[in-house]
Design a protein around this motif. Structure first.
Motif, PDB file in Angstrom:
ATOM      1  N   TYR A 157       0.828  -1.213   0.000  1.00 56.55           N
ATOM      2  CA  TYR A 157       0.000   0.000   0.000  1.00 56.55           C
ATOM      3  C   TYR A 157       0.862   1.263   0.000  1.00 56.55           C
ATOM      4  CZ  TYR A 157      -2.613   3.828   2.121  1.00 56.55           C
ATOM      5  OH  TYR A 157      -3.126   5.060   2.408  1.00 56.55           O
ATOM      6  N   VAL A 158       1.824   1.333   0.938  1.00 58.13           N
ATOM      7  CA  VAL A 158       2.613   2.577   1.014  1.00 58.13           C
ATOM      8  C   VAL A 158       3.502   2.734  -0.216  1.00 58.13           C
ATOM      9  CG1 VAL A 158       2.578   2.709   3.538  1.00 58.13           C
ATOM     10  CG2 VAL A 158       4.539   1.663   2.403  1.00 58.13           C
ATOM     11  N   ASN A 159       4.036   1.630  -0.732  1.00 58.34           N
ATOM     12  CA  ASN A 159       4.894   1.750  -1.915  1.00 58.34           C
ATOM     13  C   ASN A 159       4.107   2.253  -3.125  1.00 58.34           C
ATOM     14  OD1 ASN A 159       6.982   0.893  -0.361  1.00 58.34           O
ATOM     15  ND2 ASN A 159       7.299  -1.052  -1.404  1.00 58.34           N
TER      16      ASN A 159
ATOM     17  N   VAL B 114       7.121   9.870   3.587  1.00 59.33           N
ATOM     18  CA  VAL B 114       6.163   9.137   4.421  1.00 59.33           C
ATOM     19  C   VAL B 114       6.620   7.680   4.584  1.00 59.33           C
ATOM     20  CG1 VAL B 114       3.783   8.251   4.508  1.00 59.33           C
ATOM     21  CG2 VAL B 114       4.222  10.630   3.865  1.00 59.33           C
ATOM     22  N   ARG B 115       7.109   7.091   3.490  1.00 64.21           N
ATOM     23  CA  ARG B 115       7.604   5.708   3.554  1.00 64.21           C
ATOM     24  C   ARG B 115       8.817   5.608   4.471  1.00 64.21           C
ATOM     25  NH1 ARG B 115       7.791   4.603  -2.770  1.00 64.21           N
ATOM     26  NH2 ARG B 115       9.339   3.054  -2.176  1.00 64.21           N
TER      27      ARG B 115
ATOM     28  N   THR C 293       5.260  12.914  16.419  1.00 64.50           N
ATOM     29  CA  THR C 293       4.996  13.634  15.175  1.00 64.50           C
ATOM     30  C   THR C 293       5.290  12.749  13.967  1.00 64.50           C
ATOM     31  OG1 THR C 293       5.669  15.642  16.325  1.00 64.50           O
ATOM     32  CG2 THR C 293       5.419  15.813  13.953  1.00 64.50           C
ATOM     33  N   MET C 294       6.293  11.879  14.114  1.00 65.27           N
ATOM     34  CA  MET C 294       6.628  10.997  12.994  1.00 65.27           C
ATOM     35  C   MET C 294       5.457  10.039  12.699  1.00 65.27           C
ATOM     36  SD  MET C 294      10.226   9.981  11.965  1.00 65.27           S
ATOM     37  CE  MET C 294      10.808   8.581  12.849  1.00 65.27           C
ATOM     38  N   GLU C 295       4.748   9.626  13.738  1.00 60.84           N
ATOM     39  CA  GLU C 295       3.575   8.770  13.523  1.00 60.84           C
ATOM     40  C   GLU C 295       2.494   9.536  12.749  1.00 60.84           C
ATOM     41  OE1 GLU C 295       2.028   6.605  16.880  1.00 60.84           O
ATOM     42  OE2 GLU C 295       4.042   5.912  17.472  1.00 60.84           O
ATOM     43  N   GLN C 296       2.399  10.834  13.012  1.00 58.43           N
ATOM     44  CA  GLN C 296       1.425  11.650  12.262  1.00 58.43           C
ATOM     45  C   GLN C 296       1.852  11.754  10.794  1.00 58.43           C
ATOM     46  OE1 GLN C 296       1.103  15.387  14.336  1.00 58.43           O
ATOM     47  NE2 GLN C 296       0.548  14.360  16.248  1.00 58.43           N
ATOM     48  N   VAL C 297       3.167  11.912  10.578  1.00 56.11           N
ATOM     49  CA  VAL C 297       3.687  11.999   9.204  1.00 56.11           C
ATOM     50  C   VAL C 297       3.436  10.681   8.465  1.00 56.11           C
ATOM     51  CG1 VAL C 297       5.798  12.159   7.822  1.00 56.11           C
ATOM     52  CG2 VAL C 297       5.418  13.759   9.698  1.00 56.11           C
TER      53      VAL C 297
ATOM     54  N   ASP D 108       1.193   8.659   8.952  1.00 55.02           N
ATOM     55  CA  ASP D 108      -0.248   8.578   8.713  1.00 55.02           C
ATOM     56  C   ASP D 108      -0.727   7.126   8.793  1.00 55.02           C
ATOM     57  OD1 ASP D 108      -2.681   9.813   8.194  1.00 55.02           O
ATOM     58  OD2 ASP D 108      -2.486   9.622   6.027  1.00 55.02           O
ATOM     59  N   ASP D 109      -1.594   6.710   7.855  1.00 58.62           N
ATOM     60  CA  ASP D 109      -2.108   5.347   7.950  1.00 58.62           C
ATOM     61  C   ASP D 109      -1.149   4.323   7.346  1.00 58.62           C
ATOM     62  OD1 ASP D 109      -2.430   5.972   5.321  1.00 58.62           O
ATOM     63  OD2 ASP D 109      -4.557   5.481   5.205  1.00 58.62           O
ATOM     64  N   GLY D 110       0.032   4.783   6.917  1.00 57.80           N
ATOM     65  CA  GLY D 110       1.055   3.831   6.471  1.00 57.80           C
ATOM     66  C   GLY D 110       1.593   3.012   7.623  1.00 57.80           C
ATOM     67  N   TYR D 111       1.514   3.561   8.827  1.00 57.36           N
ATOM     68  CA  TYR D 111       2.013   2.880  10.015  1.00 57.36           C
ATOM     69  C   TYR D 111       0.871   2.573  10.965  1.00 57.36           C
ATOM     70  CZ  TYR D 111       4.322   2.062  14.462  1.00 57.36           C
ATOM     71  OH  TYR D 111       4.717   1.499  15.648  1.00 57.36           O
ATOM     72  N   GLY D 112       0.937   1.449  11.631  1.00 59.26           N
ATOM     73  CA  GLY D 112       0.025   1.200  12.749  1.00 59.26           C
ATOM     74  C   GLY D 112      -0.925   0.036  12.591  1.00 59.26           C
TER      75      GLY D 112
END
Lengths: 85, 237
Positions: free
Chosen positions: B142-144, B151-152, B214-218, B220-224
């Protein structure tokens, strides 16, 4: 072989230069230029960054090991010049 | 060598096991130290051993005409080799090697399979870990496909941060490009972007995480998503 550093200029001012801390080794400056162009072609074609709107405004500012600028390669050099006048 | 005690184990998968399931594995676990880029599971070769990381983590990579790209990351939350072995294969077309040196508990494929055949709950927990791995791989796709390189990079650094002690990640731009599947100069740009927002501090061969929130916000939904699935499926959160 000589080590060249591929800094990327993406906007004016000190914050507009992404500094390459590692560099890469090449036989000569021409080989480094070819590498810059091949990277630029791939970056233009398929790599997106949040803060770069137009690759055509970017340029490689290649430095030698002494930290001296030796060559600027605009990303726009990847586009062949038009044959039409 | 003294046997690993359940209470002193750092691998989260082993920690999540019941005492009985851990006791099935414990006599077969052997602690080894790992080195950077040490091959763990070579592609297209029978898997003889599986690895529970205690310290450090590993990369799963795939290689094609476009070069080598990372497709997965396994650290102290997982078991390296679980995917092919538990899904009925004896090998995998992908390479797995040490990305961050440390310590791992090794078990032979034979011993692991014997333990699984004796415990349905152990089998189920390891299958749930594979479900999380599939989720992680899907998120990588998805992120790629849809996210920018900065973001990646943020996502990848968060995933590394989850698998280390402290805030320093030893990595070069050259290797980072391999992990992200990008040009080296694209990595240089993305590192500068995160550094410009004071989320990381980059030194030659090392990236320090300064502002994880803040990095988690950057990212975004790519992480978590796989991280939440892990908490739900493995740790019962």
């Amino acid at each position: 072989m000589a080590r060249f550093f591929f800094n990327v200029r993406h906007r004016p001012g000190p914050e507009g230069l992404a500094v390459d801390p590692e560099g890469e080794e090449f036989a000569d400056l021409n080989a480094a230029r070819e590498r810059a162009l091949s990277q630029a072609r791939i970056m233009v074609a398929r790599e997106r960054h949040t803060f770069i709107r137009d690759w055509m405004g970017c340029a490689f500012e290649i430095m030698d090991e002494g930290g001296q600028p030796v060559l600027t390669v605009p990303f726009s050099d990847t586009v062949p010049e038009s044959d039409f006048d | 060598m003294s046997q690993a005690q359940h209470s002193s184990i750092r691998n989260r998968l082993l920690k999540a096991l019941s005492q009985d399931d851990f006791a099935l594995l414990q006599p077969h676990l052997q602690l080894i130290t790992t080195e950077l880029r040490q091959p763990l599971i070579p592609s297209n070769t029978p898997v003889k051993q599986l690895f529970f990381p205690e310290v450090g983590f590993s990369s799963i990579t795939t290689q094609g005409s476009g070069g080598r790209v990372e497709t997965g990351l396994i650290g102290r939350e997982g078991l390296i080799g679980a995917w092919p072995i538990l899904l009925g294969s004896d090998r995998t077309p992908h390479d797995q090697f040490v990305q961050n040196a440390g310590e791992m508990l090794v078990i032979t494929t034979e011993a692991l399979c014997a333990a699984i055949s004796r415990s349905a709950s152990l089998h189920k927990l390891l299958l749930r870990f594979i479900q999380v791995q599939i989720t992680q791989t899907s998120q990588t796709a998805y992120v790629n496909a849809s996210q920018t390189i900065d973001v990646r990079l943020a996502r990848w650094l968060l995933m590394c941060h989850d698998r280390i002690d402290g805030d320093d990640i030893r990595i070069t731009h050259d290797f980072l490009s391999l992990m992200l599947g990008t040009q080296r100069s694209s990595t240089t740009l993305a590192v500068q972007a995160l550094e410009g927002h004071r989320l990381i501090k980059a030194q030659r061969g090392k990236i320090t995480i300064l502002d994880r929130e803040t990095m988690e916000q950057v990212a975004d939904d790519g992480y978590g998503l796989p991280e939440a699935e892990y908490a739900r499926l493995i740790e019962g959160a």
